[in-house]
Motif scaffolding. Structure first.
Motif, PDB file in Angstrom:
ATOM      1  N   GLY A 147       0.797  -1.219   0.000  1.00 15.05           N
ATOM      2  CA  GLY A 147       0.000   0.000   0.000  1.00 15.05           C
ATOM      3  C   GLY A 147       0.829   1.269   0.000  1.00 15.05           C
ATOM      4  O   GLY A 147       0.301   2.348  -0.266  1.00 15.05           O
ATOM      5  N   ARG A 190      -6.163   3.286  -5.182  1.00 18.96           N
ATOM      6  CA  ARG A 190      -7.149   2.205  -5.397  1.00 18.96           C
ATOM      7  C   ARG A 190      -6.728   0.922  -4.694  1.00 18.96           C
ATOM      8  O   ARG A 190      -7.578   0.080  -4.387  1.00 18.96           O
ATOM      9  CB  ARG A 190      -7.306   1.908  -6.898  1.00 18.96           C
ATOM     10  N   SER A 191      -5.427   0.781  -4.445  1.00 20.82           N
ATOM     11  CA  SER A 191      -4.903  -0.490  -3.941  1.00 20.82           C
ATOM     12  C   SER A 191      -4.577  -0.477  -2.455  1.00 20.82           C
ATOM     13  O   SER A 191      -3.976  -1.417  -1.948  1.00 20.82           O
ATOM     14  CB  SER A 191      -3.637  -0.858  -4.731  1.00 20.82           C
ATOM     15  N   PRO A 193      -4.676  -1.100   1.365  1.00 20.97           N
ATOM     16  CA  PRO A 193      -5.306  -2.204   2.109  1.00 20.97           C
ATOM     17  C   PRO A 193      -6.602  -1.744   2.764  1.00 20.97           C
ATOM     18  O   PRO A 193      -6.687  -0.637   3.286  1.00 20.97           O
ATOM     19  CB  PRO A 193      -4.248  -2.563   3.161  1.00 20.97           C
ATOM     20  N   LYS A 194      -7.586  -2.607   2.713  1.00 24.49           N
ATOM     21  CA  LYS A 194      -8.879  -2.297   3.329  1.00 24.49           C
ATOM     22  C   LYS A 194      -8.915  -2.876   4.733  1.00 24.49           C
ATOM     23  O   LYS A 194      -8.648  -4.056   4.932  1.00 24.49           O
ATOM     24  CB  LYS A 194     -10.031  -2.874   2.492  1.00 24.49           C
ATOM     25  N   GLU A 195      -9.244  -2.035   5.695  1.00 27.44           N
ATOM     26  CA  GLU A 195      -9.361  -2.528   7.062  1.00 27.44           C
ATOM     27  C   GLU A 195     -10.657  -3.313   7.210  1.00 27.44           C
ATOM     28  O   GLU A 195     -11.666  -2.999   6.593  1.00 27.44           O
ATOM     29  CB  GLU A 195      -9.370  -1.362   8.053  1.00 27.44           C
ATOM     30  N   LYS A 196     -10.611  -4.337   8.038  1.00 27.50           N
ATOM     31  CA  LYS A 196     -11.801  -5.118   8.289  1.00 27.50           C
ATOM     32  C   LYS A 196     -12.809  -4.300   9.088  1.00 27.50           C
ATOM     33  O   LYS A 196     -12.434  -3.515   9.961  1.00 27.50           O
ATOM     34  CB  LYS A 196     -11.449  -6.401   9.055  1.00 27.50           C
ATOM     35  N   ALA A 197     -14.082  -4.496   8.763  1.00 22.73           N
ATOM     36  CA  ALA A 197     -15.128  -3.796   9.499  1.00 22.73           C
ATOM     37  C   ALA A 197     -15.146  -4.265  10.947  1.00 22.73           C
ATOM     38  O   ALA A 197     -15.003  -5.453  11.235  1.00 22.73           O
ATOM     39  CB  ALA A 197     -16.479  -4.049   8.848  1.00 22.73           C
TER      40      ALA A 197
END
Length: 214
Positions: A147, A190-191, A193-197
């Motif tokens: 990221g 766009r890339s 990292p997505k944190e978990k909900a």
């Protein structure tokens, strides 16, 4: 950097760590290079060529950190820089640059040399060596720096690649190394990292409200 690289199976030069309260001695033959451990941009870095210069080199480095790293200094070593970031699921690489330097790339050469041309040229290396450098970069980059826009500096000695340092937040994000920096920025965004909900649980608040008769 050294420990992380070793865990990744990446070669580094031998080194030793010295702190202010330690005896002032090194196991390496001269010349050596002394660097503040937690500082970048070549600030406080000195090449020491004899025992007479050793204390002076340490004094300079200790002005910036209470711990320093000592390494053997290799004359005429080949050095290459490569940056990269994650774009749409894969690493998007910059060109491989061979920085112009005298002995080492000091602060003045990095930031105060306005006589150099604005264009950064791709290093004149074989396709095979370029692939090897990119492969080592990939080993370093994933997953710790996923990221980020990261630049790694490498040494090449007898066709073997050694990691010199990792720059996870390089100056100007190393925009000068990328042929299409706009794509780098947009792709990196766009890339990320997505944190978990995080699942919310209000049971404790309900208990408090119930105790108050609400």
């Amino acid at each position: 950097t050294k420990i992380y690289a070793k865990e990744k199976g990446v070669e580094t030069l031998p080194y030793e760590i010295l702190s202010k309260d330690q005896k002032r001695e090194s196991k390496f033959p001269y010349p050596i290079i002394i660097k503040p451990l937690r500082l970048g941009s070549s600030i406080g870095v000195n090449i020491v060529r004899s025992r007479d210069e050793f204390d002076y080199g340490l004094d300079i480095a200790f002005e910036f950190d209470d711990v320093v790293i000592v390494e053997p200094f290799k004359e005429g070593i080949k050095e290459y820089n490569l940056a990269g970031t994650m774009v749409d699921g894969s690493i998007y690489y910059s060109i491989v640059e061979e920085p112009q330097k005298k002995e080492f790339l000091d602060f003045d050469k990095k930031y105060l040399d306005f006589s150099r041309t604005e264009q950064i040229l791709k290093a004149d290396i074989s396709t095979d060596l370029e692939k090897k450098i990119k492969s080592v970069f990939k080993s370093i980059y994933s997953p710790l720096f996923y990221g980020s826009i990261t630049r790694c500096d490498f040494f090449v000695i007898d066709n073997k690649i050694y990691l010199n340092e990792i720059n996870p937040v390089p100056g100007s994000m190393s925009n000068y190394l990328f042929e299409n920096f706009e794509r780098v920025v947009e792709g990196s965004l766009r890339s990320l990292p997505k944190e978990k909900a995080i699942k919310m649980d209000y049971s404790y608040i309900h208990k408090i409200a119930s105790a108050k008769g609400k």
